[in-house]
Design an enzyme around this catalytic site. Structure first.
Site, PDB file in Angstrom:
ATOM      1  N   LYS A   1      10.318   8.250  -7.089  1.00 57.23           N
ATOM      2  CA  LYS A   1      10.206   8.303  -5.623  1.00 57.23           C
ATOM      3  C   LYS A   1      11.549   8.725  -5.036  1.00 57.23           C
ATOM      4  CE  LYS A   1       8.672   5.364  -1.746  1.00 57.23           C
ATOM      5  NZ  LYS A   1       8.129   4.017  -1.398  1.00 57.23           N
TER       6      LYS A   1
ATOM      7  N   SER B   1       3.916   3.895   1.183  1.00 58.08           N
ATOM      8  CA  SER B   1       4.726   5.087   1.292  1.00 58.08           C
ATOM      9  C   SER B   1       4.920   5.831  -0.030  1.00 58.08           C
ATOM     10  CB  SER B   1       6.100   4.726   1.873  1.00 58.08           C
ATOM     11  OG  SER B   1       6.789   3.846   1.021  1.00 58.08           O
TER      12      SER B   1
ATOM     13  N   SER C   1       3.918  -0.610  -0.473  1.00 55.27           N
ATOM     14  CA  SER C   1       4.049   0.827  -0.734  1.00 55.27           C
ATOM     15  C   SER C   1       3.829   1.277  -2.164  1.00 55.27           C
ATOM     16  CB  SER C   1       5.420   1.319  -0.277  1.00 55.27           C
ATOM     17  OG  SER C   1       5.347   1.598   1.089  1.00 55.27           O
TER      18      SER C   1
HETATM   19  N1  GLN Z   1       3.194   0.264   5.297  1.00 50.87           N
HETATM   20  C1  GLN Z   1       4.292  -0.644   5.322  1.00 50.87           C
HETATM   21  C2  GLN Z   1       5.318  -0.167   6.316  1.00 50.87           C
HETATM   22  O1  GLN Z   1       5.135   0.835   6.868  1.00 50.87           O
HETATM   23  C3  GLN Z   1       4.883  -0.821   3.957  1.00 50.87           C
HETATM   24  C4  GLN Z   1       5.802   0.251   3.543  1.00 50.87           C
HETATM   25  C5  GLN Z   1       6.528  -0.044   2.275  1.00 50.87           C
HETATM   26  O2  GLN Z   1       6.133  -0.908   1.490  1.00 50.87           O
HETATM   27  N2  GLN Z   1       7.629   0.659   2.068  1.00 50.87           N
HETATM   28  O3  GLN Z   1       6.287  -0.784   6.547  1.00 50.87           O
END
Ligand code: GLN
Length: 494
Positions: free
Chosen positions: A80, A155, A179
């Site tokens: 990532k 994400s 994410s």
């Molecule tokens: N969807 C969540 C957010 O937008 C989690 C994102 C994540 O785990 N990086 O914060």
């Protein structure tokens, strides 16, 4: 060739050790899928073909010499793009990072190197890991390989899509509020977020430091065990890193669940949950029972507080962490500014996307002197209550089973217009981060449209082995994790 790509990471590692194929062959097969644009899913931001082939060469030497060889030696992976890779562009999918070339390697990258890994490149994501769809990326959205009109989740959407589409054998992602688990669920792969502190965050570009955790996305629970064996462990460069035993998860896998108790929080199966998702997740309980587990329902009323608590804490930490991006120290800098304040202002206005700005504004608001007590301090208190509720549940249950997300992958463009709705879809994942627990998402079937459904297994802190055992047991009796989208099988996608 297609067959080669359908092996799990652990299976491929075994073939490489037996000399049945070379690391170069495996690496080239993956690069061909990525570069050939066969996928059209935009999973990668950067492909490091040359470096991958050099690493493949080194891994092959090791295999031939039989030195420093482990289950993942020579198995190609992807990373990532919020994990710092020495000399390889790391963008966080943001314009403001510009062409940032990290002058150092994240700890997890050092560990992969020691394990003889091959890295194919850097994966797309929501900008600064803020989002649930990978649509907020400056580099354009990633598409779900099961249906190119749908999002892969986020994400770590690039990571999940690349694994599902068989462009790499495994990926490293990060999970602040879901994410890893949510995109794994949307793309039909297995994703694991370890206990907070179990994997070093050194070199992970921070979103919300008290919640961020690096973990794995792969085909199977067995693969996740092998990956965690490599990346877990104490690191003196991360002050929150745990001094816990590490390694041995793969060797310790045991599908016998006799004597284990799995709790099902009924609050997570009520209104708002898609009926197909509900049915598929509950069907997991039967498979676990077949392996000897006892399953019981219980109440977890704190679930109603988890989303607001998470978004207050995550935004507060984000506003503080992202203050470092000012156009001075690194990354992108706006042109034509009048003075220092104007430089900051223009750089941040032009460099950040709107979701990131929304989080910074929200975070700055909840930390401001007039609202700190009412929002931020209160959220920290509720976080404690949430953690206690989970601790309590784990005095009765070895594991908790619940959905990963209320629905399967939505269509591209559906979520961004309504951020609040998108935040609410994080309901089943964020509590795990607030409580610092390990959690895994695994494929458990398909909905009426043929989109993958994920089930979530949560364990007590450092309960990785128990979670992996249950997922391993489940994957012995089902083959959802073996199914691939038509595109990855060489056919057309729906
Ligand atoms: N969807 C969540 C957010 O937008 C989690 C994102 C994540 O785990 N990086 O914060």
């Amino acid at each position: 060739m297609q067959e080669l790509l359908s092996y799990s990471a652990v299976e491929l590692g075994r073939l490489l050790r037996r000399g049945e194929l070379s690391v170069r062959e495996a690496t080239e097969a993956a690069l061909q899928v990525i570069d050939g644009g066969q996928s059209g899913n935009n999973a990668f931001i950067t492909v490091t073909a040359e470096q991958a082939l050099a690493q493949a060469e080194r891994a092959q030497q090791r295999l031939l010499a039989g030195e420093g060889v482990g289950p993942l030696t020579g198995v190609p992976a992807a990373i990532k793009d919020n994990i710092c890779t020495l000399g390889v562009k790391t963008t966080c999918a943001s314009k403001i990072m510009g062409d940032f070339l990290p002058p150092y390697q994240a700890t997890v990258m050092e560990k992969l190197e020691q394990a003889g890994a091959v890295s194919l490149g850097k994966l797309n994501m929501d900008e600064f890991a803020m989002g649930s769809t990978t649509e907020t990326s400056f580099y354009g959205p990633t598409r779900n390989p099961w249906d190119l009109n749908r999002v892969p989740g986020g994400s770590s959407g690039g990571a999940a899509a690349a694994v599902a589409n068989r462009e790499c054998w495994y990926a490293l992602g990060s999970d602040t509020g879901g994410s890893i688990r949510q995109p794994a669920s949307y793309c039909g792969v297995t994703g694991m977020k370890p206990t907070y502190g179990a994997v070093s965050r050194y070199g992970l570009i921070a979103y919300a430091s008290s919640l961020d955790q690096i973990g794995s996305l792969a085909r199977t629970a067995e693969d996740c065990a092998a990956i965690l064996d490599v990346i877990m462990g104490k690191d003196r460069r991360d002050g929150t890193s745990l001094d816990a035993p590490c390694g041995g998860l793969l060797a310790g896998l045991n599908p016998d669940l006799t004597g284990k108790t799995v709790g099902i929080p009924v609050d997570c199966f009520e209104d708002g949950l898609d009926p197909d998702v509900r049915a598929r997740v509950l069907s997991v309980a039967d498979v676990l029972k077949g392996r000897g587990a006892k399953v019981e329902e219980f109440r977890l009323p704190v679930m109603q507080y988890v989303v607001p608590t998470y978004y207050i804490i995550a935004a507060a930490e984000a506003s503080s962490n992202l203050s470092r991006f000012d156009g001075v120290k690194y990354g992108w800098r706006a042109q034509g500014y009048e003075d220092l304040t104007d430089l900051y202002c223009k750089t941040r206005t032009e460099g950040f996307g709107s979701e990131v700005k929304r989080r910074i504004l929200l975070g700055t608001f909840v930390l401001s002197s007039g609202y700190y007590d009412a929002f931020y301090r209160k959220a920290l208190q509720v976080k404690h209550v949430i953690k206690s509720a989970f601790d309590d549940a784990f005095t009765k249950y070895d594991l908790i089973l619940m959905p990963v997300a209320p629905t399967t992958a939505p269509k591209l463009g559906e979520s961004l217009s309504d951020p609040l709705k998108m935040y609410l879809s994080d309901i089943y994942t964020v509590s795990v981060n607030l409580a610092g627990l390990p959690g895994l998402s695994m494929p458990c079937g398909f909905d009426r449209r043929g989109m993958p459904v994920g089930a979530q297994l949560i364990g007590p802190a450092l309960g990785e082995q128990a979670i992996l055992n249950a997922a391993y047991a489940y994957q012995q009796d089902t083959d959802y994790h073996k199914q691939a989208p038509a595109a990855a099988e060489g056919g057309e996608t729906a």
